[in-house]
Design an enzyme around this catalytic site. Structure first.
Site, short mmCIF file in Angstrom:
data_model
loop_
_atom_site.label_atom_id
_atom_site.label_comp_id
_atom_site.label_asym_id
_atom_site.label_seq_id
_atom_site.Cartn_x
_atom_site.Cartn_y
_atom_site.Cartn_z
N LYS A 53 82.82 -2.28 34.90
CA LYS A 53 82.73 -3.62 34.33
C LYS A 53 82.51 -4.52 35.20
CE LYS A 53 85.47 -2.16 30.56
NZ LYS A 53 86.39 -1.82 29.77
N GLN A 97 92.59 -3.84 29.83
CA GLN A 97 92.10 -2.57 29.80
C GLN A 97 93.25 -1.62 29.32
OE1 GLN A 97 89.10 -1.37 30.99
NE2 GLN A 97 89.78 0.55 30.10
N ASP A 120 86.48 -8.15 23.56
CA ASP A 120 86.47 -6.68 23.12
C ASP A 120 86.71 -6.55 21.35
OD1 ASP A 120 86.47 -4.46 24.65
OD2 ASP A 120 88.57 -4.52 25.32
#
Ligand code: NDP
Length: 282
Positions: A53, A97, A120
């Protein structure tokens, strides 16, 4: 014989577009969009995802920061970090994460992220907005699938779409997005009776179950479009999807490979969401 939907090439093209948009954002606002990724613990797969990322951000000119907390940190420490990042106007996107180590309440942590920075789109506010069709961010993997279909000229409207898998991060939002595009959607799961009777009806079949090679040629119809979200690691370390690629290749009209299909699109959509978050926060 199936056309291969090249997620790597499509993703590279979108990243070029994002890079240009980031460039004009910088010249307009004098600063780059920024993403902060928080990782708790040492899960090796998560370490790789986080590295990828950060690398992808750098490629398109998005500033990224990775904050690492030890696995034995407590939840309050993580929640205060998120609060600080929510209040920091220099941070446009926040991503925690997953999975978090045992002992953390993932839902509580994800919902603590300011919805405007929740790139997200896993927090409840964004999930609700996705269902109603009134959204700013889409979850990255399903959004990547929709972009692959769009850029491959595959029409969803009026098609029988079957999604195998009903997780909160892939299957359910995938079904919602196909529905928004006027597909007729069936969602299957481990308790579905006679799964092949559903998959054989699919014009567009999305496999997101995490079972290597599970979808076989006798489970699809002639000319089906096969979107393979699965990422499964073989014993030799190589990756394989949920679709039996070689077995289905002749029968399908289009198919995504693993690796090189849906996978590259996920991070690309994260970049898109981060840019959008920055634009919304001006
Ligand atoms: P989950 O394990 O959370 O969900 C799997 C889903 O598949 C569940 O809904 C489960 O049903 C269903 N399922 C499992 N076995 C069967 C079966 N035999 N028949 C029918 N349905 C079944 O997985 P995720 O959604 O997180 O991920 C799915 C796959 O996609 C994984 O391989 C993952 O690695 C990959 N993935 C890929 C990404 C990418 O970037 N390409 C991003 C995220 C995930 P039930 O609900 O009844 O248990």
């Amino acid at each position: 014989m199936a056309a291969i939907i090249d997620g790597k090439a499509i993703s590279a093209q979108i990243r070029e577009e994002i890079k240009e948009e980031v460039c004009s954002f910088v010249s307009k606002h004098g600063k780059a969009p920024s993403l902060t990724v928080v990782i708790v613990g040492e899960d090796p797969a998560s370490q790789v995802y986080v590295r990828n990322k950060a690398r992808a951000c750098a490629q398109v000119g998005i500033v990224s920061d990775v904050i690492r907390l030890p696995a034995d940190s407590d939840e309050d420490e993580l929640l205060s970090l998120i609060k600080r990042l929510n209040e920091d106007s220099g941070v446009n996107g926040i991503l925690v994460q997953l999975p978090l180590p045992d002992g953390f309440d993932e839902k509580k942590v994800i919902c603590a992220i300011d919805p405007k920075k929740d790139v997200d789109a896993f927090g409840y506010e964004n999930v609700g907005r996705i269902l109603t069709g009134d959204y700013d961010f889409l979850p990255c993997t399903p959004a990547g699938v929709m972009e692959l279909l769009r850029r491959s000229g595959i029409e969803v409207r009026g098609k029988d779409c079957v999604v195998v898998g009903r997780s909160n991060i892939v299957g359910k939002p995938m079904a919602a997005l196909l529905l928004h595009e006027n597909g007729t959607v069936t969602v299957c799961h481990s308790k579905t009776a006679d799964l092949p009777s559903h998959t054989r009806r699919a014009d567009i079949l999305v496999a997101a179950l995490g079972r290597p090679g599970f979808i076989k040629a006798d489970m699809i119809k002639d000319g089906a479009v096969l979107i393979d979200v699965g990422i499964n690691r073989r014993e030799d370390g190589t990756l394989t999807g949920d679709v039996d690629f070689d077995g289905c290749f002749e029968k399908a009209s289009a198919i995504t490979p693993v690796p090189g299909g849906v996978g590259p699109m996920t991070i690309t959509m994260l970049l898109k969401n981060t840019l959008k978050a920055a634009e919304k926060q001006i």
